[in-house]
Scaffold this motif. Structure first.
Motif, mmCIF file in Angstrom:
data_model
loop_
_atom_site.group_PDB
_atom_site.id
_atom_site.type_symbol
_atom_site.label_atom_id
_atom_site.label_comp_id
_atom_site.label_asym_id
_atom_site.label_seq_id
_atom_site.Cartn_x
_atom_site.Cartn_y
_atom_site.Cartn_z
ATOM 1 N N ASN A 182 3.621 -2.312 10.583
ATOM 2 C CA ASN A 182 3.737 -0.940 10.091
ATOM 3 C C ASN A 182 2.421 -0.169 10.198
ATOM 4 O OD1 ASN A 182 5.517 0.999 8.604
ATOM 5 N ND2 ASN A 182 3.918 0.824 7.042
ATOM 6 N N HIS A 183 1.336 -0.902 10.545
ATOM 7 C CA HIS A 183 -0.006 -0.315 10.627
ATOM 8 C C HIS A 183 -0.440 0.328 9.310
ATOM 9 C CE1 HIS A 183 -0.431 -1.007 14.930
ATOM 10 N NE2 HIS A 183 0.790 -0.529 15.092
ATOM 11 N N GLY A 184 -0.103 -0.332 8.207
ATOM 12 C CA GLY A 184 -0.485 0.151 6.889
ATOM 13 C C GLY A 184 0.510 -0.311 5.844
ATOM 14 N N ARG A 185 0.123 -0.144 4.592
ATOM 15 C CA ARG A 185 0.949 -0.639 3.494
ATOM 16 C C ARG A 185 2.029 0.331 3.030
ATOM 17 N NH1 ARG A 185 -3.384 -1.124 -1.316
ATOM 18 N NH2 ARG A 185 -4.462 -2.259 0.340
ATOM 19 N N PHE A 186 1.963 1.584 3.453
ATOM 20 C CA PHE A 186 2.881 2.593 2.924
ATOM 21 C C PHE A 186 4.113 2.763 3.799
ATOM 22 C CE2 PHE A 186 -1.376 3.794 1.381
ATOM 23 C CZ PHE A 186 -1.137 3.678 0.018
ATOM 24 N N GLY A 191 7.025 4.160 -0.816
ATOM 25 C CA GLY A 191 7.041 2.703 -0.682
ATOM 26 C C GLY A 191 5.659 2.127 -0.416
ATOM 27 N N ASN A 192 5.369 1.000 -1.063
ATOM 28 C CA ASN A 192 4.063 0.349 -0.903
ATOM 29 C C ASN A 192 4.285 -1.163 -0.781
ATOM 30 O OD1 ASN A 192 1.443 -0.611 -1.013
ATOM 31 N ND2 ASN A 192 0.799 0.797 -2.627
ATOM 32 N N ILE A 242 12.087 -5.690 -5.310
ATOM 33 C CA ILE A 242 10.853 -4.974 -4.959
ATOM 34 C C ILE A 242 10.829 -4.674 -3.467
ATOM 35 C CG2 ILE A 242 8.339 -5.183 -4.797
ATOM 36 C CD1 ILE A 242 9.264 -4.712 -7.626
ATOM 37 N N GLY A 243 11.217 -5.681 -2.665
ATOM 38 C CA GLY A 243 11.236 -5.485 -1.222
ATOM 39 C C GLY A 243 12.235 -4.414 -0.799
ATOM 40 N N SER A 244 13.386 -4.372 -1.462
ATOM 41 C CA SER A 244 14.408 -3.373 -1.143
ATOM 42 C C SER A 244 13.922 -1.964 -1.475
ATOM 43 C CB SER A 244 15.696 -3.675 -1.915
ATOM 44 O OG SER A 244 16.200 -4.952 -1.568
ATOM 45 N N LEU A 245 13.278 -1.828 -2.634
ATOM 46 C CA LEU A 245 12.721 -0.530 -3.014
ATOM 47 C C LEU A 245 11.687 -0.062 -1.992
ATOM 48 C CD1 LEU A 245 12.264 -1.037 -6.864
ATOM 49 C CD2 LEU A 245 13.599 0.788 -5.801
ATOM 50 N N THR A 246 10.851 -1.001 -1.560
ATOM 51 C CA THR A 246 9.806 -0.668 -0.590
ATOM 52 C C THR A 246 10.415 -0.242 0.735
ATOM 53 O OG1 THR A 246 8.348 -2.287 -1.631
ATOM 54 C CG2 THR A 246 7.750 -1.535 0.573
ATOM 55 N N PHE A 247 11.418 -0.985 1.185
ATOM 56 C CA PHE A 247 12.078 -0.667 2.462
ATOM 57 C C PHE A 247 12.699 0.728 2.420
ATOM 58 C CE2 PHE A 247 15.844 -0.727 5.237
ATOM 59 C CZ PHE A 247 15.241 -1.059 6.448
ATOM 60 N N PRO A 251 9.480 4.494 -5.033
ATOM 61 C CA PRO A 251 8.392 3.989 -5.882
ATOM 62 C C PRO A 251 8.861 2.823 -6.754
ATOM 63 C CG PRO A 251 9.266 6.023 -6.781
ATOM 64 C CD PRO A 251 9.933 5.831 -5.452
ATOM 65 N N ILE A 252 7.977 1.877 -6.976
ATOM 66 C CA ILE A 252 8.302 0.694 -7.768
ATOM 67 C C ILE A 252 8.411 1.038 -9.254
ATOM 68 C CG2 ILE A 252 7.545 -1.639 -8.404
ATOM 69 C CD1 ILE A 252 8.362 -1.295 -5.468
#
Length: 288
Positions: A182-186, A191-192, A242-247, A251-252
């Motif tokens: 993804n070339h980054g966490r966001f 999503g993070n 958490i992974g689903s929210l990020t995908f 926001p968590i």
């Protein structure tokens, strides 16, 4: 034969034979402290693209990970040579990771995603990517060992907890690969990926700790295993949430069905620790 088996079980202890892996983990805390002092004195950002604060968190996180790994490695039931190969490979990979993360951030370079750097910086970043891959592959080799009956027989409850932790760590590694691709966490607007990445690794401390508590409790074996399963499964479902929210780019920490489900799962995962610490009779009957 039973007495011999019990003797072997008692002989295996946390950190046994892993003093160099422990020292490498402690080095991470030392580097984090040095970087932390720098941040207090000069701030974190370093032009054009470095941030010493990232080196603080990375070094501390890798240090905790190495110490936790050193604690459980004696229970893999690996032979002396295999453990030595894993140990020294991981130490060398960790030393490179410490160096790349710390030195490059001080030089103002993002060690993972190099922008406008020199050929040397590009090389450091490329090697760092391969080092991260080898960290995953070597850990996968170690993780598989905990699913062998030979390891389980050493400390059944503890190894059961470690098995759940290994699955969570693989999810964390997958999140790390996701960050790279993804070339980054966001992801999306909010999503993070770092939440999934970090919480997965912390299963290595949390679930085995519950298993260790269960070993020392007066609960029957079947009750102890149920509590470990409850902790492990709840933690896994929480990570999936958490992974689903990020995908989804959500926001968590904002109220939603998925965030509530994740929080509830993590709270359920905590329940056995309370029961094991208090150990009232009613709690014992609940799980028996």
């Amino acid at each position: 034969m039973n007495h011999v088996g019990m003797g072997k079980k008692a002989a295996v202890t946390f950190f046994e034979g892993e003093k160099w892996l422990v020292r490498t983990g402690l080095l991470g805390f030392l580097l984090a402290a040095i970087c932390g002092v720098w941040v207090l004195m000069h701030g974190g950002p370093v032009s054009p693209d470095g941030d010493v604060m990232k080196a603080v968190s990375f070094n501390a996180a890798l240090g905790i990970f190495l110490l936790s790994t050193a604690a459980i490695m004696p229970f893999t039931a690996l032979g002396k040579i295999s453990r030595s190969i894993f140990r020294w490979s991981y130490i060398l990979l960790a030393l490179y990771s410490y160096g790349a993360e710390t030195v490059q951030n001080f030089r103002g370079i993002n060690p993972r995603f190099v922008k406008g750097g020199t050929p040397f910086d590009e090389l450091v970043g490329d090697v760092f990517a391969f080092v991260a891959l080898f960290l995953v592959l070597f850990y996968l080799f170690a993780a598989v060992q905990f699913f062998r009956s030979k390891a389980y027989q050493l400390r059944p409850e503890l190894v059961l907890g470690i098995r759940y932790a290994m699955i969570a760590i693989m999810l964390s590694f997958a999140a790390g690969i996701w960050i790279s691709v993804n070339h980054g966490r966001f992801v999306g607007q909010y999503g993070n990926i770092i939440w999934l990445h970090g919480l997965g690794f912390h299963a290595l401390q949390f679930v085995p700790f519950i298993a260790w508590l269960s070993e020392r409790s007066s609960f029957r074996v079947v009750a102890r295993k149920r509590m470990i399963h409850l902790t492990g499964i709840s933690y896994m479902i929480g990570l999936v949430g958490i992974g689903s929210l990020t995908f989804l780019g959500s926001p968590i920490l904002e109220w939603s069905v998925l965030s509530l489900l994740s929080i509830m799962c993590f709270l359920i995962a905590l329940l056995p620790s309370i029961l094991l610490l208090l150990r009232p009779k009613s709690s014992a009957q609940f799980f028996q």
